[in-house]
Design a protein around this motif. Structure first.
Motif, short mmCIF file in Angstrom:
data_model
loop_
_atom_site.label_atom_id
_atom_site.label_comp_id
_atom_site.label_asym_id
_atom_site.label_seq_id
_atom_site.Cartn_x
_atom_site.Cartn_y
_atom_site.Cartn_z
N ILE A 15 0.85 -1.19 0.00
CA ILE A 15 0.00 0.00 0.00
C ILE A 15 0.89 1.24 0.00
O ILE A 15 1.74 1.40 0.89
N PRO A 16 0.72 2.14 -0.99
CA PRO A 16 1.53 3.36 -1.03
C PRO A 16 1.33 4.23 0.22
O PRO A 16 0.20 4.43 0.67
N VAL A 17 2.44 4.69 0.78
CA VAL A 17 2.45 5.57 1.95
C VAL A 17 3.33 6.76 1.62
O VAL A 17 4.45 6.59 1.13
N CYS A 18 2.84 7.96 1.90
CA CYS A 18 3.62 9.19 1.71
C CYS A 18 3.68 9.92 3.05
O CYS A 18 2.65 10.13 3.68
N ILE A 19 4.88 10.27 3.47
CA ILE A 19 5.06 11.02 4.72
C ILE A 19 5.82 12.29 4.39
O ILE A 19 6.88 12.25 3.76
N GLU A 20 5.28 13.42 4.83
CA GLU A 20 5.91 14.71 4.61
C GLU A 20 6.16 15.37 5.96
O GLU A 20 5.31 15.33 6.84
N LEU A 21 7.34 15.98 6.11
CA LEU A 21 7.69 16.71 7.33
C LEU A 21 7.84 18.18 6.99
O LEU A 21 8.64 18.55 6.13
N GLN A 22 7.06 19.02 7.68
CA GLN A 22 7.18 20.47 7.57
C GLN A 22 7.72 20.99 8.89
O GLN A 22 7.19 20.64 9.96
N THR A 23 8.77 21.81 8.82
CA THR A 23 9.38 22.33 10.05
C THR A 23 10.27 23.52 9.75
O THR A 23 10.77 23.67 8.64
N PHE B 197 4.26 16.28 10.78
CA PHE B 197 4.28 15.15 9.87
C PHE B 197 2.89 14.97 9.27
O PHE B 197 1.91 14.97 10.00
N THR B 198 2.83 14.80 7.98
CA THR B 198 1.58 14.45 7.31
C THR B 198 1.79 13.07 6.69
O THR B 198 2.72 12.88 5.89
N VAL B 199 0.95 12.12 7.08
CA VAL B 199 1.06 10.74 6.60
C VAL B 199 -0.19 10.45 5.78
O VAL B 199 -1.31 10.56 6.29
N ARG B 200 0.01 10.07 4.50
CA ARG B 200 -1.12 9.76 3.63
C ARG B 200 -1.01 8.32 3.13
O ARG B 200 0.07 7.90 2.73
N VAL B 201 -2.12 7.62 3.17
CA VAL B 201 -2.17 6.25 2.67
C VAL B 201 -3.42 6.10 1.79
O VAL B 201 -4.38 6.84 1.95
N GLU B 202 -3.38 5.15 0.87
CA GLU B 202 -4.54 4.92 0.01
C GLU B 202 -5.67 4.24 0.76
O GLU B 202 -6.83 4.43 0.45
N ARG B 203 -5.33 3.39 1.73
CA ARG B 203 -6.32 2.73 2.58
C ARG B 203 -5.62 2.37 3.88
O ARG B 203 -4.39 2.33 3.95
N HIS C 76 -2.37 11.67 10.24
CA HIS C 76 -2.51 10.46 9.45
C HIS C 76 -3.84 10.55 8.74
O HIS C 76 -4.86 10.75 9.39
N GLY C 77 -3.85 10.39 7.45
CA GLY C 77 -5.12 10.46 6.74
C GLY C 77 -5.09 9.72 5.44
O GLY C 77 -4.04 9.26 5.00
N MET C 78 -6.24 9.58 4.84
CA MET C 78 -6.35 8.91 3.56
C MET C 78 -5.76 9.78 2.47
O MET C 78 -5.91 10.99 2.48
N ARG C 79 -5.08 9.18 1.55
CA ARG C 79 -4.49 9.88 0.43
C ARG C 79 -5.60 10.36 -0.50
O ARG C 79 -6.54 9.64 -0.76
N HIS C 80 -5.50 11.57 -1.00
CA HIS C 80 -6.52 12.11 -1.92
C HIS C 80 -5.99 12.11 -3.32
O HIS C 80 -4.88 12.36 -3.60
#
Length: 105
Positions: A20-28, A38-44, A101-105
């Protein structure tokens, strides 16, 4: 296993957990500000470990998840968040990290 945040600088990673694709972005603005987002996005939803490095100087750090705040000892070690990703889950480590943590859009 899992995904670890080791060095805190603006960055992102795209990987897969159990296919399952996972994208994590760090803003600081670290080191000028101690807040990390941290923003964590997943398809499911998928269960994985997300490890946050807690530096020895991070006295008073906490993690907040589902409205419950947990103090963390500053030990120069890792704090592990182990759970499935669902929409609108939040983790917070004041002066250290905020996660979404949230669903990927």
């Amino acid at each position: 296993g899992g995904i670890a945040a080791v060095a805190y600088a603006p960055s992102s990673v795209q990987t897969e957990v159990e296919g399952i694709p996972v994208c994590i972005e760090l803003q600081t603005d670290y080191p000028f500000r101690r807040d990390l987002k941290f923003t964590v996005r997943v398809e499911r939803p998928v269960r994985f470990s997300f490890l946050l490095r807690i530096p020895s100087w991070a006295d008073g750090a906490t993690v907040e998840m589902d409205g419950k705040r947990t103090p963390i000892q500053a030990t120069n070690a890792f704090y592990t968040l182990e759970r499935s990703s669902f929409p609108r889950q939040r983790s917070r480590t004041p002066h250290t990290a905020t996660s979404y943590h949230g669903m990927r859009h």
